[in-house]
Enzyme design. Sequence first.
Site, PDB file in Angstrom:
ATOM      1  N   LYS A   1      -9.275  -1.818   7.271  1.00  0.00           N
ATOM      2  CA  LYS A   1      -8.439  -2.258   6.139  1.00  0.00           C
ATOM      3  C   LYS A   1      -7.054  -1.616   6.236  1.00  0.00           C
ATOM      4  CE  LYS A   1     -10.359   1.537   3.396  1.00  0.00           C
ATOM      5  NZ  LYS A   1     -11.288   1.912   2.322  1.00  0.00           N
TER       6      LYS A   1
ATOM      7  N   ARG B   1     -16.293   3.207  -9.377  1.00  0.00           N
ATOM      8  CA  ARG B   1     -15.219   2.254  -9.036  1.00  0.00           C
ATOM      9  C   ARG B   1     -15.869   0.884  -9.067  1.00  0.00           C
ATOM     10  NH1 ARG B   1     -12.199   4.571  -3.753  1.00  0.00           N
ATOM     11  NH2 ARG B   1     -13.658   3.055  -2.942  1.00  0.00           N
TER      12      ARG B   1
ATOM     13  N   TYR C   1      21.500  14.853   0.397  1.00  0.00           N
ATOM     14  CA  TYR C   1      21.762  14.685  -1.035  1.00  0.00           C
ATOM     15  C   TYR C   1      21.468  15.949  -1.825  1.00  0.00           C
ATOM     16  CZ  TYR C   1      21.774   9.676  -0.011  1.00  0.00           C
ATOM     17  OH  TYR C   1      22.047   8.443   0.499  1.00  0.00           O
TER      18      TYR C   1
ATOM     19  N   MET D   1      16.265   7.860   2.548  1.00  0.00           N
ATOM     20  CA  MET D   1      15.519   6.621   2.753  1.00  0.00           C
ATOM     21  C   MET D   1      15.298   6.319   4.234  1.00  0.00           C
ATOM     22  SD  MET D   1      16.305   2.796   1.285  1.00  0.00           S
ATOM     23  CE  MET D   1      16.451   3.326  -0.409  1.00  0.00           C
TER      24      MET D   1
HETATM   25  C1  LIG Z   1     -12.175   2.860   3.053  1.00  0.00           C
HETATM   26  C2  LIG Z   1     -13.640   2.807   2.906  1.00  0.00           C
HETATM   27  C3  LIG Z   1     -14.491   3.378   3.878  1.00  0.00           C
HETATM   28  C4  LIG Z   1     -13.973   4.225   5.017  1.00  0.00           C
HETATM   29  O1  LIG Z   1     -13.886   5.553   4.571  1.00  0.00           O
HETATM   30  P1  LIG Z   1     -13.482   6.737   5.578  1.00  0.00           P
HETATM   31  O2  LIG Z   1     -13.531   7.933   4.712  1.00  0.00           O
HETATM   32  O3  LIG Z   1     -12.116   6.418   6.070  1.00  0.00           O
HETATM   33  O4  LIG Z   1     -14.493   6.736   6.655  1.00  0.00           O
HETATM   34  C5  LIG Z   1     -15.839   3.180   3.758  1.00  0.00           C
HETATM   35  N1  LIG Z   1     -16.360   2.473   2.732  1.00  0.00           N
HETATM   36  C6  LIG Z   1     -15.585   1.955   1.755  1.00  0.00           C
HETATM   37  C7  LIG Z   1     -16.206   1.202   0.637  1.00  0.00           C
HETATM   38  C8  LIG Z   1     -14.212   2.116   1.798  1.00  0.00           C
HETATM   39  O5  LIG Z   1     -13.441   1.601   0.814  1.00  0.00           O
END
Ligand SMILES: *Cc1c(COP(=O)(O)O)cnc(C)c1O
Length: 378
Positions: free
Chosen positions: A34, A133, A267, A315
């Site tokens: 992801k 979550r 800055y 930036m």
């Molecule tokens: C991002 C994610 C992972 C990967 O987690 P890592 O700590 O990077 O191994 C696994 N499961 C879910 C549901 C995630 O959102």
Amino acid sequence: MKRAAAVIDLAAVRGNLHRIRELAGNSAVMAVVKADAYGHGMGPIARTARRAGAEWLGVALPSEALALRAMGDEGRILAWLWSPGDSDIAACVRAGVDLSVSSTWALDEVIEASRRVGARARVQIKVDTGLSRNGVTLDQLSGLLDRVAQAVNDGDVEVEAVWSHLADGDTPGADSVARQLDQYLVALEMADARGIRPHLRHLSNSGGLWAHPECRFDLVRTGIAMYGLTPSADLGDSRELGLTPAMSLVARLAGIKGVAAGTGVSYGGTWTAPTETALGLVPIGYADGLPRAAGNLLDVAVGGNRYPIVGRVAMDQFVIDMGAHELPHVGDDVYVFGPGRHGERTADDWAAALDTIGYELVTRIGPRVQREYVEEES
Ligand SMILES: *Cc1c(COP(=O)(O)O)cnc(C)c1O
């Protein structure tokens, strides 16, 4: 490289996957790609992970799963996060992407997509065992399972997995993990009681691989470890875990100038040269994902020497104090973070100094920074 690049060592990714595979034992591996593979570039990482034997790819968004299909990936993929009305759901069903379902609205959307497409959708039921979550709570699970069982009977869906996610996977001995494991086992029993027997059970992320081997089940989902960063400093650094950071953030020195004692830098003039010195201009800034808080705090490596970042990170650029060192040259490579081969600190070192995690450092490196792919000898 023109101005700056995130140089990605695919051999390191392979080596990390090899290490993950060793720890996973008989469990399958889901390579989590992801967020553009945590900033490493989804296509090259996905291909490398597949070649290294990753049975699954994991992404958050349906659109990310479709991007993998568009790149030609034909293997198993799971997408786990979307909001009502996501127009990619039907395309995911058509493309054979597994969809995570945490609620009845999501199940209804998958059923509707399955009917529209004329293909049975594969779902993975996500249970909230304590992370709070997404995921269905045990209170709501019965109702959802009844509807899933109906959808299975109707031929609309197939249940590939019942799964969950840990709150403290990276913390050895965490009480919450034992509690989550109990809840997870209850959820599996509840599914079983309705004749829902998933092919896969999965609970662990990278941290759990090291800290909670009891959570491996049939598959482990691993992101950060594949990229060679530690899931948590409590577990040890990359080297201690047998991992190699895959990303080196490198920029080309764009200027050098001598300044007199008392000269203010960047800055607000938050740093003033204490003596006559030489300043180097590094053409990368917070728009590229470099934390602004690194100013007057961290350092970078040029030619094997470390130079402090002085004044505020802007930036597009920041300034280093080269002081009395033998001067680097304009055009030299500036190693911001990486595995340490050129004297630079790691992303995990940066994270510790900035009170964040390596995940945030690498995922925020922006699209203006080109990605280059190399194979380093280990
Ligand atoms: C991002 C994610 C992972 C990967 O987690 P890592 O700590 O990077 O191994 C696994 N499961 C879910 C549901 C995630 O959102």
